[in-house]
Design an enzyme around this catalytic site. Structure first.
Site, PDB file in Angstrom:
ATOM      1  N   HIS A 135      91.194 -54.859  20.372  1.00 30.09           N
ATOM      2  CA  HIS A 135      90.028 -55.604  20.877  1.00 30.09           C
ATOM      3  C   HIS A 135      89.129 -54.720  21.747  1.00 30.09           C
ATOM      4  O   HIS A 135      87.911 -54.877  21.745  1.00 30.09           O
ATOM      5  CB  HIS A 135      90.481 -56.837  21.665  1.00 30.09           C
ATOM      6  CG  HIS A 135      90.974 -57.950  20.770  1.00 30.09           C
ATOM      7  ND1 HIS A 135      91.769 -58.974  21.219  1.00 30.09           N
ATOM      8  CD2 HIS A 135      90.770 -58.191  19.457  1.00 30.09           C
ATOM      9  CE1 HIS A 135      92.037 -59.792  20.213  1.00 30.09           C
ATOM     10  NE2 HIS A 135      91.451 -59.343  19.144  1.00 30.09           N
ATOM     11  N   ARG A 182      85.013 -63.844  20.049  1.00 28.82           N
ATOM     12  CA  ARG A 182      85.123 -63.306  21.413  1.00 28.82           C
ATOM     13  C   ARG A 182      83.745 -63.052  21.986  1.00 28.82           C
ATOM     14  O   ARG A 182      82.848 -62.606  21.256  1.00 28.82           O
ATOM     15  CB  ARG A 182      85.851 -61.957  21.372  1.00 28.82           C
ATOM     16  CG  ARG A 182      87.305 -61.999  21.795  1.00 28.82           C
ATOM     17  CD  ARG A 182      87.939 -60.620  21.724  1.00 28.82           C
ATOM     18  NE  ARG A 182      87.818 -60.004  20.421  1.00 28.82           N
ATOM     19  CZ  ARG A 182      87.410 -58.749  20.221  1.00 28.82           C
ATOM     20  NH1 ARG A 182      87.058 -57.979  21.247  1.00 28.82           N
ATOM     21  NH2 ARG A 182      87.335 -58.257  19.006  1.00 28.82           N
ATOM     22  N   GLU A 203     106.929 -70.072  15.123  1.00 26.73           N
ATOM     23  CA  GLU A 203     106.998 -68.629  14.901  1.00 26.73           C
ATOM     24  C   GLU A 203     108.165 -68.055  15.712  1.00 26.73           C
ATOM     25  O   GLU A 203     108.735 -67.026  15.377  1.00 26.73           O
ATOM     26  CB  GLU A 203     105.677 -68.014  15.362  1.00 26.73           C
ATOM     27  CG  GLU A 203     105.399 -66.659  14.804  1.00 26.73           C
ATOM     28  CD  GLU A 203     104.026 -66.152  15.227  1.00 26.73           C
ATOM     29  OE1 GLU A 203     103.177 -66.948  15.691  1.00 26.73           O
ATOM     30  OE2 GLU A 203     103.804 -64.938  15.090  1.00 26.73           O
TER      31      GLU A 203
HETATM   32  P1  IMP Z   1      91.455 -61.493  15.722  1.00 26.21           P
HETATM   33  O1  IMP Z   1      91.575 -62.992  15.896  1.00 26.21           O
HETATM   34  O2  IMP Z   1      90.635 -61.108  14.546  1.00 26.21           O
HETATM   35  O3  IMP Z   1      91.039 -60.824  16.978  1.00 26.21           O
HETATM   36  O4  IMP Z   1      92.922 -60.954  15.332  1.00 26.21           O
HETATM   37  C1  IMP Z   1      93.930 -60.674  16.287  1.00 26.21           C
HETATM   38  C2  IMP Z   1      94.460 -61.968  16.883  1.00 26.21           C
HETATM   39  O5  IMP Z   1      95.143 -62.728  15.867  1.00 26.21           O
HETATM   40  C3  IMP Z   1      95.529 -61.775  17.960  1.00 26.21           C
HETATM   41  O6  IMP Z   1      94.944 -61.560  19.208  1.00 26.21           O
HETATM   42  C4  IMP Z   1      96.284 -63.094  17.903  1.00 26.21           C
HETATM   43  O7  IMP Z   1      95.602 -64.099  18.613  1.00 26.21           O
HETATM   44  C5  IMP Z   1      96.228 -63.435  16.438  1.00 26.21           C
HETATM   45  N1  IMP Z   1      97.445 -63.022  15.719  1.00 26.21           N
HETATM   46  C6  IMP Z   1      97.627 -61.962  14.926  1.00 26.21           C
HETATM   47  N2  IMP Z   1      98.887 -61.931  14.447  1.00 26.21           N
HETATM   48  C7  IMP Z   1      99.497 -63.005  14.952  1.00 26.21           C
HETATM   49  C8  IMP Z   1     100.821 -63.537  14.817  1.00 26.21           C
HETATM   50  O8  IMP Z   1     101.715 -63.010  14.123  1.00 26.21           O
HETATM   51  N3  IMP Z   1     101.074 -64.668  15.512  1.00 26.21           N
HETATM   52  C9  IMP Z   1     100.164 -65.297  16.278  1.00 26.21           C
HETATM   53  N4  IMP Z   1      98.923 -64.834  16.412  1.00 26.21           N
HETATM   54  C10 IMP Z   1      98.602 -63.700  15.758  1.00 26.21           C
END
Ligand code: IMP
Ligand code: ZN
Length: 348
Positions: free
Chosen positions: A68, A103, A205
């Site tokens: 991020h 974000r 999970e």
């Molecule tokens: P973004 O939403 O594109 O920023 O992808 C990363 C975000 O996806 C992380 O900060 C988590 O909130 C979520 N994420 C990715 N992998 C997992 C997982 O295995 N379990 C729960 N949340 C996940």
């Protein structure tokens, strides 16, 4: 990537339904981001979990924080989303549902609205370039951020569902499963469902979330992410399994993610086996192909070699994923047609 899948799995047409945008950023794209932001002193080893490596779930979430930092402008998001879409297409994915948490970043002027607009722009740009993949978007709620942000996110998702010409189709609930409680998010999730957004929820999970899972299953969601600890053999419950079966809720299953994140001991212990044997809709997905150094072809090959699936069985598995997509029936028909055309090429 750990290693490349065999040609059959790469040429197999595939549907990817569980891919977090920032978890899907490849080594090559991270390289470009590192060049853009050398002052951050971030190294490759901080953004991916390589072959044979494992991390606690908590450590996995630290990795997302690092990524991020690297992806914090509209320009970054556009590049990342375009690269990710093209990589999935190159891996034989014909239909992709990307998900991402909008974000806002004060220091770069990024807003949540701008974030979603940029992902949609990337999808549109790939379409205009003729990339052979149909891409839809699920707006994600990070459970860490609580009730109010969840409701705001649903409002944004609703707005874009109405204005994006079918690109935004649903909502994802994700984030560190050990933080917060689904009960507090129920009103937002209920609202999303009422306004026509499809729901994919990360459920069970980790262990000891049966109460939350049971509660959220009453919505019911349209798909479940992971669902690792729902069945009785791993401390789940038969009544939860019965609810999932009764409502015919497909599961999104991510083998390498669960093994590397240590919620599943090894590939052969993966709950894919339990649900697949029941004949329940089970869709193989990547979760975070960049972070876990995998791709969808590899995940199909791993499922096949671990659970002894024939090529025909693998074909059926990929074809049945079409039934579980969030896009409308007409899109499912188009994909079924595509699969029919490609079958003879793959099995000649
Ligand atoms: P973004 O939403 O594109 O920023 O992808 C990363 C975000 O996806 C992380 O900060 C988590 O909130 C979520 N994420 C990715 N992998 C997992 C997982 O295995 N379990 C729960 N949340 C996940
Ligand atoms: Zn996930």
């Amino acid at each position: 990537m750990d290693h490349e899948a065999d040609v059959f799995y790469r040429e197999l047409p595939k549907v990817e339904l569980h891919a977090h945008l920032n978890g899907s950023v490849s080594f090559q794209t991270i390289e470009k981001l590192l060049k853009r932001k050398p002052h951050l002193n971030i190294e490759h080893s901080m953004t991916a979990i390589g072959k044979g490596q494992r991390r606690t779930l908590d450590e996995c979430f630290q990795v997302f924080k690092v990524i991020h930092q690297l992806v914090d402008t509209e320009e970054d998001i556009l590049m990342v989303a375009i690269d990710v879409i093209k990589e999935f297409a190159a891996d034989g994915v014909k239909y992709l549902e990307l998900r991402s948490t909008p974000r806002a970043e004060k220091k770069t002027g990024l807003t949540k609205k701008g974030y979603i607009e940029t992902v949609i722009k990337a999808i549109q740009q790939c379409k205009n370039e003729g990339v052979d993949i149909d891409v839809r978007f699920l707006v994600a709620i990070d459970r860490r951020n609580g009730t109010e942000v969840a409701m705001e996110t649903v409002e944004l998702a609703e707005e874009f569902m109405l204005s994006s010409h079918g690109v935004v189709v649903g909502l994802d609930l994700s984030g560190d499963p050990t933080v917060g409680h689904g009960r507090d998010l129920l009103p937002a999730l209920q609202r999303a469902k009422n306004c026509g957004l499809k729901l994919s929820l990360h459920l069970s999970e980790v262990q000891s979330q049966l109460e939350e899972t049971d509660l959220l299953l009453n919505l019911p969601p349209d798909r479940i992410g992971h669902g690792t600890f729902m069945h009785p053999e791993v401390g789940g419950s038969q009544s939860v399994v019965d609810k999932v079966i009764k409502n015919n809720i497909p599961l999104e299953l991510c083998l390498t993610s669960n093994v590397k994140g240590q919620t599943v001991l090894n590939y052969s212990k993966h709950h894919f086996k339990y649900w697949y044997q029941l004949g329940h809709p089970s869709v193989i997905c990547t979760d975070d192909k960049g972070v876990f150094c995998t791709d969808l072809s590899q995940e199909y090959q791993l499922a096949a070699s671990t659970f002894g699936l024939s090529r025909e069985a693998v074909w059926t598995l990929s074809q049945q994923a079409i039934d579980c997509i969030f896009a409308p029936e007409a899109v499912k028909q188009q994909l079924r047609q595509k699969w029919t055309e490609l079958h003879s090429q793959l099995f000649k």
